[in-house]
Design an enzyme around this catalytic site. Structure first.
Site, PDB file in Angstrom:
ATOM      1  N   GLY A   1       0.816  -1.212   0.000  1.00  0.00           N
ATOM      2  CA  GLY A   1       0.000   0.000   0.000  1.00  0.00           C
ATOM      3  C   GLY A   1       0.842   1.250   0.000  1.00  0.00           C
ATOM      4  O   GLY A   1       2.048   1.195  -0.260  1.00  0.00           O
ATOM      5  N   ASN A   2       0.199   2.381   0.232  1.00  0.00           N
ATOM      6  CA  ASN A   2       0.916   3.662   0.262  1.00  0.00           C
ATOM      7  C   ASN A   2       0.395   4.517   1.408  1.00  0.00           C
ATOM      8  O   ASN A   2      -0.559   4.149   2.076  1.00  0.00           O
ATOM      9  CB  ASN A   2       0.796   4.375  -1.100  1.00  0.00           C
ATOM     10  CG  ASN A   2      -0.637   4.723  -1.428  1.00  0.00           C
ATOM     11  OD1 ASN A   2      -1.235   5.598  -0.801  1.00  0.00           O
ATOM     12  ND2 ASN A   2      -1.214   4.031  -2.396  1.00  0.00           N
ATOM     13  N   ARG A   3       1.028   5.643   1.624  1.00  0.00           N
ATOM     14  CA  ARG A   3       0.755   6.460   2.807  1.00  0.00           C
ATOM     15  C   ARG A   3      -0.314   7.526   2.613  1.00  0.00           C
ATOM     16  O   ARG A   3      -0.435   8.420   3.444  1.00  0.00           O
ATOM     17  CB  ARG A   3       2.045   7.161   3.265  1.00  0.00           C
ATOM     18  CG  ARG A   3       3.108   6.216   3.744  1.00  0.00           C
ATOM     19  CD  ARG A   3       4.291   6.993   4.287  1.00  0.00           C
ATOM     20  NE  ARG A   3       5.420   6.107   4.549  1.00  0.00           N
ATOM     21  CZ  ARG A   3       5.530   5.349   5.628  1.00  0.00           C
ATOM     22  NH1 ARG A   3       4.604   5.377   6.563  1.00  0.00           N
ATOM     23  NH2 ARG A   3       6.579   4.564   5.778  1.00  0.00           N
TER      24      ARG A   3
END
Ligand code: C5P
Length: 225
Positions: free
Chosen positions: A29-31
């Site tokens: 995933g990403n932030r």
């Protein structure tokens, strides 16, 4: 003035960041926090729009006045965006979409092995924004939002890279976040340049994400009228 200048407009906003499952408990995933997308949904609703917010993994309460659709993966986001955009006037892709996903999702939790770990093979995700632009260009029935807005995070040659991306993705507006210097991800503040197809760029100085959102809706309203 801005008050209710989006009345009667159906807008779709994507927010947050997609997650790609490796197995039942793990993901890539990403932030992205979803703050900018939620600010866009909130301000559009305040200006009278009928808002569908497609939220990918966002830990924020539903904004007042928006219909919220929650998704996890890029495939789910794509389905939701294409479905909602069939009867939308405006689509804003503020979500951070994973460019790649694991080629295979394990049905059972991946086990620690005695030897070397298995490599993770990745495969390309569809580019939802480019697909929207392509469908509109090809006049695919049921997908012709009047205004398509993309986001991009660029660290250098912001204007040149942004203009190239605007053209490549076939969108009308491209909001380029100036990343770095503790801006953008997870912070309440943002600074951006709104690139306009066939028009002059609009600078939004550092400020709350609502400022960027209102500048986007100003540019959208100008294009709709
Ligand atoms: O190519 P890049 O990731 O910089 O483009 C960012 C823009 O494209 C954002 O608006 C994002 O929501 C959208 N995007 C997309 N599908 C992807 C990758 C990005 O819709 N697979």
């Amino acid at each position: 003035g801005r008050s209710l200048d989006l009345a009667g407009q159906k807008v779709v906003v994507s927010a947050g960041g997609t997650r790609e499952a490796l197995d039942p408990v793990r993901f890539i995933g990403n932030r992205s926090s979803g703050l900018q997308g939620y600010a866009l949904a909130r301000t559009a609703a305040a200006r009278g729009a009928e808002v569908t917010l497609i939220a990918a993994n966002v830990a924020l309460p539903d904004p007042a006045g928006a219909t919220v659709v929650r998704v996890e993966s890029t495939a789910e986001l794509r389905e939701a965006v294409l479905a909602a955009s069939g009867h939308a006037d405006v689509v804003v892709m503020a979500a951070a979409v994973a460019d790649f996903r694991p080629a295979a999702r394990h049905d059972a939790k991946i086990k620690k092995t005695d030897g070397e770990p298995e490599p993770i093979h990745l495969t390309k995700n569809p580019d939802i924004l480019a697909e929207l632009g392509e469908r509109r260009r090809a006049a695919v029935p049921g997908t012709s939002p009047k205004v398509i807005v993309g986001f991009a995070a660029e660290t250098h040659d912001v204007l040149a890279n942004g203009q190239a991306k605007l053209a490549r993705k076939g969108c009308d507006l491209l909001v380029v976040n100036e990343v770095g210097e503790h801006l953008a991800f997870g912070t309440p503040d943002n600074a951006a340049t709104v690139l306009v197809a066939g028009g002059e760029p609009i600078e939004v100085p550092r400020g709350p994400k609502e400022d960027v959102a209102d500048a986007v809706w100003d540019a959208v309203a100008a294009r709709l009228s």
